[in-house]
Motif scaffolding. Structure first.
Motif, PDB file in Angstrom:
ATOM      1  N   VAL A 184      19.612 -13.342  20.622  1.00 30.28           N
ATOM      2  CA  VAL A 184      18.398 -14.178  20.670  1.00 30.28           C
ATOM      3  C   VAL A 184      18.562 -15.207  21.771  1.00 30.28           C
ATOM      4  O   VAL A 184      19.560 -15.904  21.825  1.00 30.28           O
ATOM      5  CB  VAL A 184      18.127 -14.895  19.336  1.00 30.28           C
ATOM      6  N   LYS A 185      17.563 -15.274  22.608  1.00 27.61           N
ATOM      7  CA  LYS A 185      17.614 -16.216  23.727  1.00 27.61           C
ATOM      8  C   LYS A 185      16.497 -17.241  23.591  1.00 27.61           C
ATOM      9  O   LYS A 185      15.517 -17.007  22.897  1.00 27.61           O
ATOM     10  CB  LYS A 185      17.439 -15.455  25.049  1.00 27.61           C
ATOM     11  N   LYS A 186      16.722 -18.339  24.292  1.00 28.65           N
ATOM     12  CA  LYS A 186      15.687 -19.360  24.250  1.00 28.65           C
ATOM     13  C   LYS A 186      14.462 -18.894  25.018  1.00 28.65           C
ATOM     14  O   LYS A 186      13.341 -19.221  24.689  1.00 28.65           O
ATOM     15  CB  LYS A 186      16.229 -20.660  24.854  1.00 28.65           C
ATOM     16  N   PRO A 207      12.579 -15.693  25.516  1.00 23.05           N
ATOM     17  CA  PRO A 207      12.614 -14.366  24.882  1.00 23.05           C
ATOM     18  C   PRO A 207      12.140 -13.243  25.803  1.00 23.05           C
ATOM     19  O   PRO A 207      11.300 -13.468  26.682  1.00 23.05           O
ATOM     20  CB  PRO A 207      11.646 -14.539  23.707  1.00 23.05           C
ATOM     21  N   GLN A 231      12.034  -9.550  21.735  1.00 24.04           N
ATOM     22  CA  GLN A 231      12.221 -10.768  20.949  1.00 24.04           C
ATOM     23  C   GLN A 231      10.890 -11.436  20.635  1.00 24.04           C
ATOM     24  O   GLN A 231      10.712 -12.007  19.561  1.00 24.04           O
ATOM     25  CB  GLN A 231      13.138 -11.733  21.694  1.00 24.04           C
ATOM     26  N   PRO A 284      20.250 -16.661  13.357  1.00 28.00           N
ATOM     27  CA  PRO A 284      20.113 -16.874  14.808  1.00 28.00           C
ATOM     28  C   PRO A 284      18.661 -17.016  15.250  1.00 28.00           C
ATOM     29  O   PRO A 284      18.352 -17.889  16.072  1.00 28.00           O
ATOM     30  CB  PRO A 284      20.754 -15.627  15.424  1.00 28.00           C
ATOM     31  N   LEU A 285      17.790 -16.204  14.678  1.00 28.13           N
ATOM     32  CA  LEU A 285      16.395 -16.226  15.127  1.00 28.13           C
ATOM     33  C   LEU A 285      15.728 -17.572  14.824  1.00 28.13           C
ATOM     34  O   LEU A 285      15.135 -18.201  15.705  1.00 28.13           O
ATOM     35  CB  LEU A 285      15.622 -15.098  14.444  1.00 28.13           C
ATOM     36  N   VAL A 311      17.021 -20.504  16.877  1.00 26.77           N
ATOM     37  CA  VAL A 311      16.486 -20.530  18.246  1.00 26.77           C
ATOM     38  C   VAL A 311      15.023 -20.965  18.238  1.00 26.77           C
ATOM     39  O   VAL A 311      14.597 -21.784  19.055  1.00 26.77           O
ATOM     40  CB  VAL A 311      16.641 -19.142  18.902  1.00 26.77           C
ATOM     41  N   ARG A 334      13.681 -24.234  20.035  1.00 24.02           N
ATOM     42  CA  ARG A 334      12.651 -24.175  21.073  1.00 24.02           C
ATOM     43  C   ARG A 334      11.457 -25.052  20.705  1.00 24.02           C
ATOM     44  O   ARG A 334      10.911 -25.770  21.535  1.00 24.02           O
ATOM     45  CB  ARG A 334      12.208 -22.732  21.254  1.00 24.02           C
ATOM     46  N   GLU A 354      12.325 -28.516  21.399  1.00 22.87           N
ATOM     47  CA  GLU A 354      12.341 -28.786  22.831  1.00 22.87           C
ATOM     48  C   GLU A 354      10.935 -28.888  23.392  1.00 22.87           C
ATOM     49  O   GLU A 354      10.648 -29.754  24.224  1.00 22.87           O
ATOM     50  CB  GLU A 354      13.111 -27.686  23.552  1.00 22.87           C
TER      51      GLU A 354
END
Lengths: 329, 181
Positions: free
Chosen positions: A46-48, A50, A54, B44-45, B48, B52, B55
Motif C-alpha cells: 500500500v502506497k500513499k 495509489p 489500490q 496497512p490499508l 495509509v 493520507r 495529510e
C-alpha cells in the motif's frame, strides 16, 4: 432430462476420520483462498500515492469501512473491521454459489445404506430400510411418522422429483430394489452460504461479537441489560432481552440461508424448465440478492452492536457512578 | 419413546444439514479469514488511508493559511505603496518649495552683488575723477603761474607774485570745493 438436484443439506464428499468434508466446506476453502490472495495482494504494497488496483481496493474496502464505521456511530471504528469481513465473506460466498459449475460439476455416487449421507430423500430410504431388519415396534412408529411427515411436506416433495417418486413406489423400496433412482448426483461445490452450518456459524459469531463489544465498550453496566434486580419487571425484561439476543443467532442464520438456498433452488428450477435464456434474469436477481443479503447481515450486526453499546452506556449514565467509572477506565 | 424422540430430533438436524463439527469448522474458518484480513489488508490499508486523510487535511489548512497570509501581505503591500506614493509626493513638493526658495535667494544674492559691484565701480570712477581733477588743478596752477609770469613780471616782484597767486588759488579751491559739494 435429469431431475434438478436439490438438497437442503450439504453433501459429504469424503470424510477424514469422522470429520465430514462437505461440498460447502470445500467451497468455503475456495472462498477463503480467494480472500487471502486478494487481501495479500491488496495489502502487501500500500502506497500513499495509489496505483489503479489500490484505488479500486480503497474504493471497495475503504468505502465499506467508512460506511459501517459511520453507521456504528461513536465506537464504529472498533467493530467496523469485523463487520466488513462479514460483508465480504458473505457476498463472495453468495456469488461463488452462482458461478457456473458450482452445483453442476460433480459425480454420481451409488446409493449406500449408511447414515452419513445428509440428503432429505436419503433419510427416508434409511428409515424405510430399517424396517426390514430392525425392531418391529420402531418400524411401525417411524413408518407412521414418515407418513404424516410426507403429507405435511407434500408441497415440498412435489418438486423434489425423486422423493415424490419414492412415495409412490413404496413397494419397491421395501423389496430393496432401488432401480428407479440409480446413482445419486453429488456436486463438488456448493455455495458456502447455502449451508446452514455456515450461516448459523456466522450468526453465532455475530451474537458473540455483539456481546463482546457491548461488554468491552460499555463495561460492567452492560450486564444490567440482562440482569437487573431493581424490580421484578426489569428482571423479566432482562430475560426477554437475553432470549431476543439468542434468537438473533437463528434469525441471522436462517435469513441468510433461506435467501441464498431459495435463490439456488429457483435457478435450478428455471434451468430445469428451460435451460437457455430463461435463467438469465434470475441470475441477475440472485447477484443482487447476494449483495443485499451481505449488506443486511452486516448492517444488522452493526445496528445490534450499536444498540448494545448504547444501551450499556445509557444504563451506566442513568444509575450509579461506580458503573460510570468502570466504563471510562 | 425417548429414543424415538432423540432419533427424530437428530434426523431433523441432519435433514437441515446441521452438523456441530461443521458448524465449529465454519466458525473457525471465518475467524481465520477475519484475522488474516485484519493483519494483511485492513491494518496497512486503513493506516495509509488515515495518514493520507490527515495529510490532506493538513495541506488544506496550510493552503488556507497561506492564502490568508498572501491576502494580508497584498493588503500590506498596497498600503505600503500608497504610503510611499504619498511620501514621494510630499518629498517632491518639499523639493519644489526648496528650489523655489533657493531660486529666490540666489536671485536676491545676485541682485545684491550687482548692486555692490555697481557701488564699487561708482566709487572707483569717483576716485579717478578726483585724481584727474587734482592733476588738472596742478597743471592749471602751473599754467596760471606760467601765464602770470609771462604777463606780470613787470608789475610785481617775483615774491609778491607767488603770494598773490597762492592766495588767489586758495580762494579758488574753496569755491571749487563748495561747488563740487
Amino acid at each position: 432430462m435429469a431431475q434438478p438436484h436439490i438438497s437442503v443439506a450439504a453433501e459429504t464428499i469424503t470424510t477424514i476420520g469422522s470429520f465430514p468434508i462437505t461440498n460447502s466446506l470445500i467451497s468455503t476453502w475456495v472462498v477463503m483462498t480467494f480472500l487471502f490472495i486478494f487481501g495479500w495482494f491488496a495489502g502487501k504494497n500500500v502506497k500513499k500515492r495509489p496505483d489503479r488496483f489500490q484505488v479500486f481496493v480503497e474504493l471497495v474496502v475503504g468505502g465499506m469501512y467508512d460506511f459501517f464505521r459511520k453507521l456504528g456511530g461513536k465506537h464504529g471504528d472498533k467493530f467496523a473491521p469485523l463487520i466488513i469481513t462479514f460483508f465480504f465473506f458473505i457476498v463472495i460466498s453468495n456469488w461463488f454459489g452462482l458461478l457456473p459449475g458450482v452445483g453442476t460439476i460433480g459425480f454420481f455416487e451409488k446409493q449406500k445404506d449408511d447414515h452419513t449421507s445428509n440428503s432429505l430423500f436419503f433419510h427416508k430410504v434409511v428409515a424405510g430400510d430399517n424396517t426390514s431388519h430392525d425392531n418391529v415396534n420402531l418400524l411401525d412408529k417411524t413408518h407412521t411418522e414418515i407418513g404424516n411427515e410426507s403429507e405435511a411436506t407434500d408441497a415440498y416433495e412435489s418438486f423434489i422429483g425423486e422423493a415424490g417418486e419414492q412415495k409412490q413406489d413404496g413397494k419397491d423400496k421395501h423389496t430393496g430394489k432401488d432401480s428407479h433412482h440409480g446413482p445419486k448426483f453429488v456436486p463438488l461445490f456448493r455455495g458456502p452460504t447455502a449451508d446452514l452450518n455456515t450461516t448459523l456459524g456466522l450468526g453465532i459469531i455475530a451474537f458473540f461479537a455483539i456481546q463482546y463489544f457491548g461488554l468491552s465498550i460499555a463495561g460492567v453496566s452492560y450486564i444490567k441489560r440482562f440482569l437487573d434486580f431493581r424490580s421484578p419487571i426489569y428482571l423479566f425484561v432482562g430475560i426477554l432481552e437475553a432470549v431476543s439476543d439468542l434468537s438473533k443467532i437463528l434469525s441471522f442464520g436462517f435469513r441468510l440461508f433461506g435467501n441464498i438456498f431459495a435463490g439456488e433452488v429457483l435457478l435450478a428450477i428455471m434451468a430445469f424448465l428451460f435451460a437457455f435464456l430463461l435463467p438469465i434474469p434470475f441470475y441477475g436477481l440472485e447477484i443482487f440478492v447476494g449483495l443485499v443479503q451481505g449488506l443486511v447481515f452486516a448492517m444488522l450486526t452493526t445496528v445490534f452492536t450499536t444498540i448494545a453499546v448504547a444501551h450499556g452506556e445509557h444504563m451506566s449514565g442513568h444509575h450509579g457512578d461506580h458503573a460510570h467509572e468502570g466504563h471510562h477506565s | 419413546m425417548d429414543a424415538i424422540k432423540y432419533f427424530k430430533e437428530v434426523k431433523y438436524m441432519k435433514e437441515l444439514g446441521i452438523e456441530p463439527v461443521l458448524l465449529l469448522a465454519q466458525i473457525i474458518n471465518f475467524a481465520i479469514i477475519f484475522f488474516v484480513l485484519k493483519k494483511f489488508l485492513y491494518k496497512p490499508l486503513f493506516s495509509v488511508i488515515n495518514k493520507r486523510k490527515r495529510e490532506i487535511e493538513e495541506g488544506l489548512t496550510m493552503a488556507r493559511k497561506i492564502q490568508e497570509d498572501e491576502e494580508k501581505a497584498k493588503e500590506k503591500q498596497e498600503k505600503l505603496i500608497a504610503e510611499a506614493k504619498k511620501e514621494a509626493r510630499a518629498i517632491v513638493e518639499e523639493a519644489k518649495k526648496q528650489a523655489e526658495q533657493q531660486k529666490k535667494q540666489m536671485l536676491a544674492d545676485a541682485q545684491k552683488e550687482v548692486a555692490s559691484m555697481m557701488e564699487k565701480a561708482k566709487a572707483q570712477a569717483e576716485a579717478k575723477l578726483k585724481a584727474v581733477e587734482e592733476e588738472m588743478r596742478k597743471q592749471l596752477v602751473d599754467l596760471a603761474a606760467l601765464m602770470a609770469e609771462k604777463v606780470l613780471p613787470d608789475v610785481l616782484s617775483d615774491a609778491d607774485h607767488r603770494k598773490l597767486i597762492a592766495s588767489q588759488l586758495k580762494d579758488l579751491e574753496k569755491t571749487m570745493k563748495k561747488s563740487v559739494n
